[in-house]
Design a protein around this motif. Structure first.
Motif, PDB file in Angstrom:
ATOM      1  N   GLY A 238     -67.205 -72.769 -41.728  1.00  0.00           N
ATOM      2  CA  GLY A 238     -65.298 -71.401 -41.875  1.00  0.00           C
ATOM      3  C   GLY A 238     -64.331 -71.541 -41.785  1.00  0.00           C
ATOM      4  O   GLY A 238     -63.831 -71.814 -42.392  1.00  0.00           O
ATOM      5  N   ALA A 239     -64.457 -72.551 -40.331  1.00  0.00           N
ATOM      6  CA  ALA A 239     -63.341 -72.984 -40.293  1.00  0.00           C
ATOM      7  C   ALA A 239     -63.096 -74.232 -40.956  1.00  0.00           C
ATOM      8  O   ALA A 239     -61.342 -75.033 -41.021  1.00  0.00           O
ATOM      9  CB  ALA A 239     -63.696 -73.423 -38.331  1.00  0.00           C
TER      10      ALA A 239
ATOM     11  N   ASN B  28     -72.476 -67.935 -32.201  1.00  0.00           N
ATOM     12  CA  ASN B  28     -71.408 -67.678 -32.902  1.00  0.00           C
ATOM     13  C   ASN B  28     -70.905 -68.701 -32.719  1.00  0.00           C
ATOM     14  O   ASN B  28     -69.858 -68.112 -33.871  1.00  0.00           O
ATOM     15  CB  ASN B  28     -71.003 -65.931 -32.091  1.00  0.00           C
ATOM     16  CG  ASN B  28     -71.736 -64.767 -31.784  1.00  0.00           C
ATOM     17  OD1 ASN B  28     -72.227 -65.098 -33.504  1.00  0.00           O
ATOM     18  ND2 ASN B  28     -71.153 -63.900 -31.365  1.00  0.00           N
TER      19      ASN B  28
ATOM     20  N   ASN C 299     -71.669 -70.621 -35.816  1.00  0.00           N
ATOM     21  CA  ASN C 299     -71.788 -69.856 -36.734  1.00  0.00           C
ATOM     22  C   ASN C 299     -70.844 -69.835 -37.810  1.00  0.00           C
ATOM     23  O   ASN C 299     -70.397 -70.152 -38.857  1.00  0.00           O
ATOM     24  CB  ASN C 299     -72.278 -68.467 -36.351  1.00  0.00           C
ATOM     25  CG  ASN C 299     -72.552 -67.413 -38.029  1.00  0.00           C
ATOM     26  OD1 ASN C 299     -73.000 -68.313 -39.122  1.00  0.00           O
ATOM     27  ND2 ASN C 299     -72.406 -66.320 -38.033  1.00  0.00           N
ATOM     28  N   GLU C 300     -69.072 -70.490 -36.411  1.00  0.00           N
ATOM     29  CA  GLU C 300     -67.406 -70.144 -37.642  1.00  0.00           C
ATOM     30  C   GLU C 300     -67.971 -71.319 -37.841  1.00  0.00           C
ATOM     31  O   GLU C 300     -66.572 -71.394 -38.302  1.00  0.00           O
ATOM     32  CB  GLU C 300     -67.263 -69.654 -36.388  1.00  0.00           C
ATOM     33  CG  GLU C 300     -66.973 -68.060 -35.667  1.00  0.00           C
ATOM     34  CD  GLU C 300     -67.097 -66.862 -36.839  1.00  0.00           C
ATOM     35  OE1 GLU C 300     -66.321 -67.761 -37.364  1.00  0.00           O
ATOM     36  OE2 GLU C 300     -67.715 -65.730 -36.665  1.00  0.00           O
TER      37      GLU C 300
END
Length: 58
Positions: free
Chosen positions: A38-39, A31, A34-35
């Motif tokens: 986007g960050a 997770n 996975n982020e």
């Protein structure tokens, strides 16, 4: 020189293959990875907006 050595070795690096990673730890790592895109996109977007506002102020 020892000509009979055919196995590559790293001196000082020990890897313990017997230690299992729990499912919760694996899920948390996935997770987090996975982020990351986007960050990064969010940081670039904020930097672009701030840069645009600074350019408009001049």
């Amino acid at each position: 020189m020892n000509a009979s050595t055919t196995e590559a070795r790293f001196v000082g690096i020990a890897i313990n293959q017997a230690e299992e990673v729990s499912a919760a730890t694996r899920l948390a790592q996935y997770n987090m990875l996975n982020e990351i895109p986007g960050a990064i996109f969010g940081i670039i977007t904020v930097a672009y907006i701030v840069g645009s506002l600074i350019a408009l102020a001049h």
